[in-house]
Design a protein around this motif. Structure first.
Motif, short mmCIF file in Angstrom:
data_model
loop_
_atom_site.label_atom_id
_atom_site.label_comp_id
_atom_site.label_asym_id
_atom_site.label_seq_id
_atom_site.Cartn_x
_atom_site.Cartn_y
_atom_site.Cartn_z
N GLU A 99 0.42 25.08 9.82
CA GLU A 99 0.14 26.45 9.44
C GLU A 99 0.11 27.38 10.65
O GLU A 99 0.49 28.55 10.56
N GLU A 100 -0.30 26.83 11.79
CA GLU A 100 -0.43 27.65 13.00
C GLU A 100 0.75 27.49 13.96
O GLU A 100 0.84 28.20 14.95
N ALA A 101 1.63 26.52 13.69
CA ALA A 101 2.75 26.27 14.59
C ALA A 101 3.92 27.19 14.25
O ALA A 101 4.43 27.17 13.13
N ASP A 102 4.35 27.98 15.20
CA ASP A 102 5.43 28.93 14.97
C ASP A 102 6.73 28.23 14.59
O ASP A 102 7.56 28.80 13.87
N GLU A 103 6.92 27.00 15.10
CA GLU A 103 8.20 26.32 14.91
C GLU A 103 8.26 25.47 13.65
O GLU A 103 9.18 24.72 13.44
N LEU A 104 7.25 25.58 12.75
CA LEU A 104 7.22 24.71 11.60
C LEU A 104 6.61 25.37 10.37
O LEU A 104 5.53 25.95 10.44
N ASP A 105 7.32 25.28 9.25
CA ASP A 105 6.84 25.77 7.97
C ASP A 105 6.04 24.65 7.30
O ASP A 105 6.58 23.56 7.08
N PRO A 106 4.76 24.86 6.97
CA PRO A 106 3.96 23.79 6.36
C PRO A 106 4.54 23.27 5.05
O PRO A 106 4.28 22.12 4.69
N GLU A 107 5.32 24.08 4.36
CA GLU A 107 5.93 23.62 3.11
C GLU A 107 7.17 22.78 3.37
O GLU A 107 7.80 22.29 2.43
N ARG A 108 7.51 22.60 4.65
CA ARG A 108 8.62 21.73 5.03
C ARG A 108 8.13 20.51 5.83
O ARG A 108 8.93 19.79 6.40
N LEU A 109 6.81 20.33 5.85
CA LEU A 109 6.21 19.18 6.52
C LEU A 109 5.62 18.23 5.49
O LEU A 109 4.89 18.65 4.59
N ALA A 110 5.93 16.93 5.62
CA ALA A 110 5.43 15.92 4.68
C ALA A 110 4.76 14.78 5.44
O ALA A 110 4.92 14.64 6.65
N VAL A 111 4.01 13.99 4.70
CA VAL A 111 3.39 12.77 5.22
C VAL A 111 3.80 11.61 4.34
O VAL A 111 3.77 11.70 3.11
N SER A 112 4.20 10.52 4.97
CA SER A 112 4.49 9.27 4.26
C SER A 112 3.85 8.15 5.06
O SER A 112 4.32 7.81 6.15
N PHE A 113 2.75 7.60 4.54
CA PHE A 113 1.99 6.60 5.27
C PHE A 113 1.75 5.38 4.40
O PHE A 113 1.64 5.50 3.18
N GLY A 114 1.69 4.22 5.03
CA GLY A 114 1.51 2.98 4.30
C GLY A 114 0.22 2.26 4.65
O GLY A 114 -0.35 2.44 5.72
N THR A 115 -0.24 1.43 3.74
CA THR A 115 -1.36 0.52 3.97
C THR A 115 -1.24 -0.64 3.01
O THR A 115 -0.72 -0.48 1.89
N GLY A 116 -1.71 -1.79 3.41
CA GLY A 116 -1.65 -2.93 2.52
C GLY A 116 -2.87 -3.04 1.62
O GLY A 116 -2.77 -3.44 0.47
N ILE A 117 -4.03 -2.66 2.14
CA ILE A 117 -5.29 -2.86 1.42
C ILE A 117 -6.08 -1.58 1.24
O ILE A 117 -6.77 -1.40 0.24
N GLY A 118 -6.01 -0.66 2.19
CA GLY A 118 -6.78 0.58 2.08
C GLY A 118 -8.19 0.42 2.61
O GLY A 118 -8.46 -0.38 3.50
N GLY A 119 -9.13 1.16 2.02
CA GLY A 119 -10.49 1.23 2.55
C GLY A 119 -11.38 0.08 2.14
O GLY A 119 -12.42 0.26 1.49
N VAL A 120 -11.02 -1.12 2.56
CA VAL A 120 -11.75 -2.31 2.12
C VAL A 120 -13.17 -2.35 2.69
O VAL A 120 -14.11 -2.80 2.01
N TRP A 121 -13.38 -1.86 3.90
CA TRP A 121 -14.73 -1.84 4.46
C TRP A 121 -15.65 -0.93 3.64
O TRP A 121 -16.78 -1.29 3.31
N THR A 122 -15.15 0.24 3.28
CA THR A 122 -15.94 1.17 2.46
C THR A 122 -16.24 0.57 1.09
O THR A 122 -17.38 0.63 0.60
N LEU A 123 -15.23 -0.02 0.48
CA LEU A 123 -15.40 -0.60 -0.86
C LEU A 123 -16.47 -1.69 -0.86
O LEU A 123 -17.41 -1.66 -1.68
#
Length: 422
Positions: A99-123
């Protein structure tokens, strides 16, 4: 050919380093991150296996996360945020979010992240709290902390990524599949930039006991640093690891427009399914070979261009030969000319984060023209006919290709093919 997608930022929080640079330097040196677990719960539960690759740096010592944030994130989320912020900074973006970076439109930025188990400690900690202290003591943030997409959401919120926030959960193939999703997000025109990678924090008594019961873990409790030994005749299972790694991917056009430094090109990815067994690899390696072939075709890569593979190579008696077979099927006689590194020998197996960490190392291998070490290979399995790198080795000059391979319980196969840049 589809538009080029390039790697402009790297981050890692691993058993052999608190940053991508430190992790890579130790991988080249052959430094082991495997140690004995000294927590009270080892004796409390009489665990048969008590060695693992914990992160080399404490979260509290990282400059990339605040104390307040750690209270609102499962350890897997903490690792993810740290690695993503490292990669973002490494990519040279001028502000903390899109949102604050002049060189990047936030609507053109994505996240793709993986995990096998997730928040097992919290659970599991929350379950203990409920049983011992009642529902009034459950934290209000429990669900966001335990859900597998919690890490992806935290990164997207932090960087104001509004194009997409996708989570891949495909066991130990998760984070390499996240690169597959990220590549498609850019090539489809959905995003210009994607923060991608994977995270895992599952060195917990329940998961350690469960994997041990499956006979999947090495039992070399008295010799932790030498326990993870891919391709060795005396390998007896994998060693649990934890951590996270992240890559910033951009369309080549976007990267050039902002004058970004480019590490390598993500030329192609491939995914497939064995549909063979819930935990075992297909011994013929046909599904794994198809994922390699798909990655090469997606990148318009001749197999003869491949000079290096950062292999999945978990150090299990069944898995290592199956992958070697798959490489032979996909690359044919050229396999003999490929330098194969098995970096889990140093880091242990980060489950859903393994592919992302190994992708970071694969990119660095191309940048530095160096294949990292494989340690603990003292007596190579004669059934595994691969050129395994036991000490860091130079890679050829010119345009070359390196692969990062990942395979997971459930028959998930995923491969990323990276091409060098001048």
């Amino acid at each position: 050919m589809s538009q080029k997608v390039v790697v402009t930022g790297l981050g890692a929080f691993s058993p052999i380093g608190g940053t991508a640079t430190e992790t890579w330097e130790n991988a080249v040196k052959g430094v082991s991150g495997i140690k004995a677990i000294t927590d009270d719960w080892v004796s409390q539960y009489d665990l048969p296996v008590y060695i693992a690759g914990r992160v080399a740096q404490s979260v509290e010592d990282s400059e990339f996360i605040s104390k307040v944030e750690t209270k609102r994130l499962d350890p897997s989320g903490q690792f993810a945020v740290i690695s993503a912020r490292q990669a973002w900074q490494d990519a040279g973006f001028s502000a903390g979010d899109a949102e604050e970076a002049d060189e990047l439109d936030p609507e053109r930025l994505a996240v793709s992240f993986g995990t096998g188990i997730g928040g097992v400690w919290t659970l599991l900690d929350s379950w203990d709290t409920l049983r011992e202290r009642g529902p009034r003591r459950i934290l209000p943030m429990t669900v966001p902390m335990l859900m597998p997409n919690g890490s992806t959401a935290a990164i997207a919120l932090n960087h104001k990524a509004r194009a997409a926030a996708q989570t891949v959960v495909s066991a130990c193939a998760s984070s390499t599949e996240s690169l597959h999703v990220a590549l498609d997000l850019i090539r489809s025109g959905k995003a210009d930039v994607v923060i991608t990678g994977g995270t895992e924090s599952a060195i917990h008594p329940m998961t350690m006991a469960s994997f041990a019961k499956m006979q999947a873990l090495s039992k070399r409790n008295d010799d932790p640093e030498r326990a993870s030994r891919p391709y060795d005749v005396d390998r007896d299972g994998f060693v649990m690891g934890e951590g996270a790694a992240a890559l910033v991917l951009e369309s080549e056009e976007h990267a050039k427009a902002r004058g970004a430094r480019v590490y390598a090109e993500l030329a192609g990815t491939g995914v497939s399914s064995d549909a063979y067994h819930i935990t075992a690899n297909d011994p013929e390696g046909s599904g794994a070979a198809r994922s390699i072939d798909e990655a090469l075709k997606a990148g318009e890569i001749d197999p003869s261009s491949v000079v290096h593979v950062n292999a999945h190579a978990t150090s299990t008696p069944v898995g290592d030969p199956a992958e070697a077979t798959a490489l032979k099927v996909a690359l044919g006689s050229h396999t003999d000319q490929v330098a194969v590194s098995a970096t889990k020998s140093m880091t242990g197996h980060l489950l859903g984060a393994a592919g992302a960490l190994e992708a970071v190392m694969t990119v660095m291998a191309l940048k530095d023209r160096t294949a990292p070490a494989t340690i603990n290979l003292e007596n190579k399995d004669p059934d595994i006919d691969l050129d395994v790198v036991t000490e860091a080795r130079d890679l050829p000059s010119g345009e070359i290709v390196a692969l990062s391979t990942s395979f997971g319980f459930g028959g998930h196969n995923s491969v990323a093919a990276f091409r060098s840049v001048d």
